[in-house]
Design a protein around this motif. Structure first.
Motif, PDB file in Angstrom:
ATOM      1  N   ILE A  95      62.907   4.430 -50.988  1.00  0.00           N
ATOM      2  CA  ILE A  95      61.763   4.568 -51.909  1.00  0.00           C
ATOM      3  C   ILE A  95      61.262   6.012 -51.911  1.00  0.00           C
ATOM      4  O   ILE A  95      60.949   6.585 -52.964  1.00  0.00           O
ATOM      5  CB  ILE A  95      60.631   3.603 -51.517  1.00  0.00           C
ATOM      6  N   ALA A  96      61.208   6.599 -50.711  1.00  0.00           N
ATOM      7  CA  ALA A  96      60.755   7.991 -50.613  1.00  0.00           C
ATOM      8  C   ALA A  96      61.715   8.938 -51.319  1.00  0.00           C
ATOM      9  O   ALA A  96      61.289   9.926 -51.944  1.00  0.00           O
ATOM     10  CB  ALA A  96      60.602   8.387 -49.143  1.00  0.00           C
ATOM     11  N   ASP A  97      63.026   8.660 -51.242  1.00  0.00           N
ATOM     12  CA  ASP A  97      64.002   9.490 -51.947  1.00  0.00           C
ATOM     13  C   ASP A  97      63.853   9.356 -53.455  1.00  0.00           C
ATOM     14  O   ASP A  97      64.053  10.310 -54.206  1.00  0.00           O
ATOM     15  CB  ASP A  97      65.427   9.088 -51.537  1.00  0.00           C
ATOM     16  N   ARG A  98      63.480   8.164 -53.909  1.00  0.00           N
ATOM     17  CA  ARG A  98      63.354   7.931 -55.352  1.00  0.00           C
ATOM     18  C   ARG A  98      62.074   8.535 -55.921  1.00  0.00           C
ATOM     19  O   ARG A  98      62.071   9.101 -57.011  1.00  0.00           O
ATOM     20  CB  ARG A  98      63.388   6.427 -55.640  1.00  0.00           C
ATOM     21  N   PHE A  99      60.987   8.421 -55.189  1.00  0.00           N
ATOM     22  CA  PHE A  99      59.688   8.849 -55.718  1.00  0.00           C
ATOM     23  C   PHE A  99      59.194  10.168 -55.116  1.00  0.00           C
ATOM     24  O   PHE A  99      58.091  10.613 -55.434  1.00  0.00           O
ATOM     25  CB  PHE A  99      58.650   7.756 -55.496  1.00  0.00           C
ATOM     26  N   GLY A 100      59.970  10.760 -54.255  1.00  0.00           N
ATOM     27  CA  GLY A 100      59.616  12.061 -53.705  1.00  0.00           C
ATOM     28  C   GLY A 100      59.042  11.994 -52.304  1.00  0.00           C
ATOM     29  O   GLY A 100      58.412  10.990 -51.936  1.00  0.00           O
TER      30      GLY A 100
ATOM     31  N   PHE B  39      55.212  11.312 -51.823  1.00  0.00           N
ATOM     32  CA  PHE B  39      54.852   9.896 -51.938  1.00  0.00           C
ATOM     33  C   PHE B  39      55.095   9.179 -50.609  1.00  0.00           C
ATOM     34  O   PHE B  39      54.278   8.355 -50.178  1.00  0.00           O
ATOM     35  CB  PHE B  39      55.679   9.240 -53.053  1.00  0.00           C
TER      36      PHE B  39
ATOM     37  N   ASP C 232      54.720  18.175 -54.854  1.00  0.00           N
ATOM     38  CA  ASP C 232      55.916  17.345 -54.803  1.00  0.00           C
ATOM     39  C   ASP C 232      57.070  18.165 -55.332  1.00  0.00           C
ATOM     40  O   ASP C 232      57.125  18.469 -56.525  1.00  0.00           O
ATOM     41  CB  ASP C 232      55.716  16.074 -55.634  1.00  0.00           C
TER      42      ASP C 232
ATOM     43  N   ARG D 121      60.199  17.439 -55.623  1.00  0.00           N
ATOM     44  CA  ARG D 121      61.378  16.665 -56.004  1.00  0.00           C
ATOM     45  C   ARG D 121      61.991  17.269 -57.272  1.00  0.00           C
ATOM     46  O   ARG D 121      61.340  17.339 -58.316  1.00  0.00           O
ATOM     47  CB  ARG D 121      60.981  15.214 -56.261  1.00  0.00           C
TER      48      ARG D 121
ATOM     49  N   ILE E 130      65.346  12.644 -60.193  1.00  0.00           N
ATOM     50  CA  ILE E 130      64.762  11.594 -61.022  1.00  0.00           C
ATOM     51  C   ILE E 130      65.863  10.900 -61.828  1.00  0.00           C
ATOM     52  O   ILE E 130      65.865   9.686 -62.005  1.00  0.00           O
ATOM     53  CB  ILE E 130      63.697  12.184 -61.966  1.00  0.00           C
TER      54      ILE E 130
ATOM     55  N   GLN F   4      68.092   8.142 -59.824  1.00  0.00           N
ATOM     56  CA  GLN F   4      67.379   7.056 -59.169  1.00  0.00           C
ATOM     57  C   GLN F   4      68.178   5.757 -59.121  1.00  0.00           C
ATOM     58  O   GLN F   4      67.842   4.858 -58.369  1.00  0.00           O
ATOM     59  CB  GLN F   4      66.046   6.795 -59.883  1.00  0.00           C
TER      60      GLN F   4
ATOM     61  N   GLU G 289      69.104  14.505 -51.979  1.00  0.00           N
ATOM     62  CA  GLU G 289      68.703  13.283 -52.681  1.00  0.00           C
ATOM     63  C   GLU G 289      68.867  12.024 -51.844  1.00  0.00           C
ATOM     64  O   GLU G 289      68.399  10.944 -52.221  1.00  0.00           O
ATOM     65  CB  GLU G 289      69.491  13.134 -53.994  1.00  0.00           C
TER      66      GLU G 289
END
Length: 438
Positions: free
Chosen positions: A104-109, A112, A227, A229, A234, A237, A372
């Motif tokens: 989840i952290a990899d997906r939303f940064g 987050f 952030d 990221r 993105i 994802q 990523e």
């Protein structure tokens, strides 16, 4: 008791003095700098203040809980078996949900993920107000999740911010070293602070202060941290957890780092549970646990300072081998010694190796793991680690302290052999396909 206490006080004083001396032996850079270099130095200073300022709060959140968690559960009237269950819930939660929250952290940064840590840690500490077993169990589940986030997303954010700012990669050595040093210093100070809080306000007070630190850290991260990221993350994802697992298993270098982290840190967690009964078994006096713990943390700080000195003279592969060598010798002394002071010396030597290990393994991760996938991979490394600790907790009286220490020797010996095999493998240019670890 008096001579025993005075010995440990002298050891604390000596270790503190030694740590100060080593800190002043760090090489100083020339003061003659160009205007561009001065601007970079100011940018780096601002970056470090932002990062370490928040990490002081985060480390305080973590260390405040460790001092009196067992005592709190005991105060609530729980037996040793139920306390072991509560601790096991935390490690099980970390093993089960760590990879998921990392993904989840990899997906939303990473930012987050850092905010997630603050929320989970806040709720986990808040649960200690209740003496209900189920509420405490929920608190341990959240504590396991926050532990996984603590050991991954903050490092991910720092690396992302460092890369985005265009700083030289060589400066990461100093950052990782100071991170370990700061963690040790915070551990010493939080132990003293928790002791004062418990004396005046009871066993729940350190956890309430941890709640406050979590809240302040959340505000600081939300306001001060950007952030970083990248846009391409993105777009990616859709990548699954299975693709990350495939990446770990097919990249020999990444897999080797995972094995190293698993065996070293699992033995470290076992040591956390064993050091008090091990030292008590060879001592005829009451142990000043607070003084001993502070001394151990100072030796970890010393190891982090020595890392900065060795990094320019020693390759990371050689350092990993030496770390395992020192760790094996330390556990070996713990196994065979029946002398209190020899055992305590082995404790200090092992914590010194931990101080070397953390910046070293962090530097290797920064070189190897793809951006990523970083948080997911780092949490995947912790799954077997947590399983080993869970098995030790579940074993109860099946294995005695000596047998568990022997297991620590074997785990570190296995890590040493894996490291040597990988070094020999990478020396053959015909086998080098992707990344070069050493």
């Amino acid at each position: 008791m008096e001579s025993n206490f005075s010995y440990y006080i002298r050891s604390l004083e000596l270790s503190s003095l030694l740590c100060l001396l080593v800190s002043f032996t760090s090489p100083r850079k020339s003061s003659l700098k160009t205007k561009q270099q001065n601007m970079k130095s100011k940018s780096m200073l601002k970056f470090q203040l932002q990062y370490f300022g928040v990490m002081c709060l985060v480390y305080l959140c973590d260390w405040l809980q460790g001092s009196y968690m067992y005592n709190l559960y005991e105060r609530y009237g729980y037996s040793m078996d139920k306390i072991a269950i509560l601790f096991s819930i935390g490690f099980t939660s970390s093993a089960m949900f760590g990879v998921v929250v990392g993904h989840i952290a990899d997906r939303f940064g990473p930012k987050f993920g850092c905010l997630m840590y603050c929320i989970c840690n806040y709720l986990s500490c808040l649960s200690t107000i209740s003496s209900n077993m189920y509420i405490l169990g929920i608190g341990r589940v959240l504590g396991g999740i926050s532990s996984s986030l603590l050991h991954s997303v903050f490092e991910v954010w720092m690396l992302s911010a460092h890369k985005h700012s265009g700083f030289e990669s060589s400066s990461l050595d100093k950052i990782f070293s100071w991170s370990t040093w700061l963690s040790g210093l915070t551990a010493v100070l939080s132990g003293c602070l928790a002791n004062v809080l418990v004396f005046h306000f009871g066993y729940v007070s350190p956890f309430m202060l941890s709640c406050v630190c979590s809240f302040v850290a959340y505000l600081a991260i939300d306001c001060l941290w950007a952030d970083f990221r990248p846009f391409e993350l993105i777009v990616k994802q859709h990548q699954s957890l299975w693709s990350v697992l495939h990446y770990i298993l097919t990249d020999r270098s990444v897999l080797t780092i995972g094995v190293i982290q698993c065996v070293f840190e699992s033995s470290m967690y076992i040591f956390v549970f064993l050091w008090t009964p091990t030292l008590a078994s060879v001592s005829g006096n009451q142990l000043p646990s607070g003084v001993i713990f502070s001394t151990l943390m100072i030796y970890m700080m010393l190891g982090s300072l020595v890392f900065k000195l060795l990094k320019k003279r020693c390759k990371l592969n050689s350092m990993v081998c030496w770390i395992f060598t020192v760790s094996i010798l330390s556990f070996g002394v713990m196994v065979v010694s029946t002398n209190e002071y020899e055992t305590f010396f082995a404790f200090n030597l092992y914590e010194f190796s931990c101080g070397l290990y953390f910046p070293c393994i962090a530097r290797l991760r920064s070189q190897l793991i793809q951006d990523e996938k970083r948080a997911t991979v780092m949490n995947a490394f912790r799954v077997p680690l947590n399983l080993i600790v869970i098995m030790m907790l579940a074993s109860g009286g099946t294995f005695n302290t000596l047998e568990k220490l022997v297991l620590c020797v074997l785990l570190n010996l296995f890590g040493f052999v894996v490291t040597l095999l990988h070094i020999n493998y990478m020396k053959n240019p015909k086998h080098v396909i992707k990344l070069t670890l050493f």
